[in-house]
Design a protein around this motif. Structure first.
Motif, PDB file in Angstrom:
ATOM      1  N   THR A  32       0.831  -1.206   0.000  1.00 51.05           N
ATOM      2  CA  THR A  32       0.000   0.000   0.000  1.00 51.05           C
ATOM      3  C   THR A  32       0.861   1.250   0.000  1.00 51.05           C
ATOM      4  O   THR A  32       0.587   2.212  -0.737  1.00 51.05           O
ATOM      5  CB  THR A  32      -0.946  -0.007   1.224  1.00 51.05           C
ATOM      6  OG1 THR A  32      -1.744  -1.184   1.175  1.00 51.05           O
ATOM      7  CG2 THR A  32      -1.836   1.224   1.246  1.00 51.05           C
ATOM      8  N   LEU A  33       1.932   1.266   0.806  1.00 51.06           N
ATOM      9  CA  LEU A  33       2.828   2.425   0.848  1.00 51.06           C
ATOM     10  C   LEU A  33       3.546   2.626  -0.481  1.00 51.06           C
ATOM     11  O   LEU A  33       3.671   3.756  -0.962  1.00 51.06           O
ATOM     12  CB  LEU A  33       3.850   2.262   1.967  1.00 51.06           C
ATOM     13  CG  LEU A  33       3.314   2.420   3.387  1.00 51.06           C
ATOM     14  CD1 LEU A  33       4.369   1.990   4.390  1.00 51.06           C
ATOM     15  CD2 LEU A  33       2.880   3.847   3.639  1.00 51.06           C
ATOM     16  N   VAL A  34       4.005   1.550  -1.084  1.00 49.89           N
ATOM     17  CA  VAL A  34       4.701   1.654  -2.371  1.00 49.89           C
ATOM     18  C   VAL A  34       3.761   2.185  -3.442  1.00 49.89           C
ATOM     19  O   VAL A  34       4.124   3.072  -4.230  1.00 49.89           O
ATOM     20  CB  VAL A  34       5.299   0.289  -2.777  1.00 49.89           C
ATOM     21  CG1 VAL A  34       5.788   0.309  -4.212  1.00 49.89           C
ATOM     22  CG2 VAL A  34       6.421  -0.102  -1.831  1.00 49.89           C
ATOM     23  N   ARG A  35       2.537   1.683  -3.476  1.00 48.24           N
ATOM     24  CA  ARG A  35       1.557   2.168  -4.470  1.00 48.24           C
ATOM     25  C   ARG A  35       1.240   3.645  -4.258  1.00 48.24           C
ATOM     26  O   ARG A  35       1.151   4.402  -5.226  1.00 48.24           O
ATOM     27  CB  ARG A  35       0.280   1.346  -4.401  1.00 48.24           C
ATOM     28  CG  ARG A  35       0.431  -0.007  -5.030  1.00 48.24           C
ATOM     29  CD  ARG A  35      -0.872  -0.764  -5.026  1.00 48.24           C
ATOM     30  NE  ARG A  35      -0.678  -2.070  -5.629  1.00 48.24           N
ATOM     31  CZ  ARG A  35      -1.460  -3.106  -5.415  1.00 48.24           C
ATOM     32  NH1 ARG A  35      -2.500  -2.995  -4.624  1.00 48.24           N
ATOM     33  NH2 ARG A  35      -1.210  -4.251  -5.994  1.00 48.24           N
ATOM     34  N   ALA A  36       1.065   4.042  -3.015  1.00 48.50           N
ATOM     35  CA  ALA A  36       0.769   5.450  -2.725  1.00 48.50           C
ATOM     36  C   ALA A  36       1.918   6.345  -3.171  1.00 48.50           C
ATOM     37  O   ALA A  36       1.699   7.398  -3.784  1.00 48.50           O
ATOM     38  CB  ALA A  36       0.485   5.631  -1.240  1.00 48.50           C
ATOM     39  N   CYS A  37       3.134   5.921  -2.894  1.00 50.90           N
ATOM     40  CA  CYS A  37       4.300   6.717  -3.298  1.00 50.90           C
ATOM     41  C   CYS A  37       4.419   6.789  -4.814  1.00 50.90           C
ATOM     42  O   CYS A  37       4.717   7.843  -5.373  1.00 50.90           O
ATOM     43  CB  CYS A  37       5.571   6.131  -2.694  1.00 50.90           C
ATOM     44  SG  CYS A  37       5.691   6.365  -0.918  1.00 50.90           S
ATOM     45  N   SER A  38       4.185   5.672  -5.490  1.00 51.54           N
ATOM     46  CA  SER A  38       4.315   5.675  -6.943  1.00 51.54           C
ATOM     47  C   SER A  38       3.239   6.516  -7.609  1.00 51.54           C
ATOM     48  O   SER A  38       3.430   7.025  -8.706  1.00 51.54           O
ATOM     49  CB  SER A  38       4.292   4.246  -7.499  1.00 51.54           C
ATOM     50  OG  SER A  38       3.006   3.680  -7.349  1.00 51.54           O
ATOM     51  N   ASN A  39       2.107   6.689  -6.920  1.00 48.82           N
ATOM     52  CA  ASN A  39       1.025   7.537  -7.437  1.00 48.82           C
ATOM     53  C   ASN A  39       1.126   8.968  -6.911  1.00 48.82           C
ATOM     54  O   ASN A  39       0.198   9.758  -7.097  1.00 48.82           O
ATOM     55  CB  ASN A  39      -0.334   6.944  -7.067  1.00 48.82           C
ATOM     56  CG  ASN A  39      -0.624   5.664  -7.800  1.00 48.82           C
ATOM     57  OD1 ASN A  39      -0.213   5.489  -8.942  1.00 48.82           O
ATOM     58  ND2 ASN A  39      -1.327   4.752  -7.150  1.00 48.82           N
TER      59      ASN A  39
END
Length: 59
Positions: A32-39
């Motif tokens: 979830t953190l990686v997806r949020a950062c990538s977005n």
């Protein structure tokens, strides 16, 4: 004639070995953190210290 002495660069203090018994990060939270950062989304993360007495929030 003496050969030139080679002095090794100072390595400085060594880091302690990782604690293999330490808790591992939850894969779902990590994803979830990686997806949020990538977005490019803002994330608010709260957690407790190892002692459990202090809650910290990172934005």
């Amino acid at each position: 004639m003496k050969p030139a002495s080679r002095s090794s660069p100072s390595a400085g203090p060594t880091a302690p070995a990782p604690d293999r018994a330490a808790a591992r990060p939850d894969p779902t939270t990590t994803t979830t953190l990686v997806r949020a950062c990538s977005n490019h989304r803002r994330v608010r993360l709260g957690y407790r210290s190892e002692a459990g007495s202090q809650e910290r929030v990172i934005e």
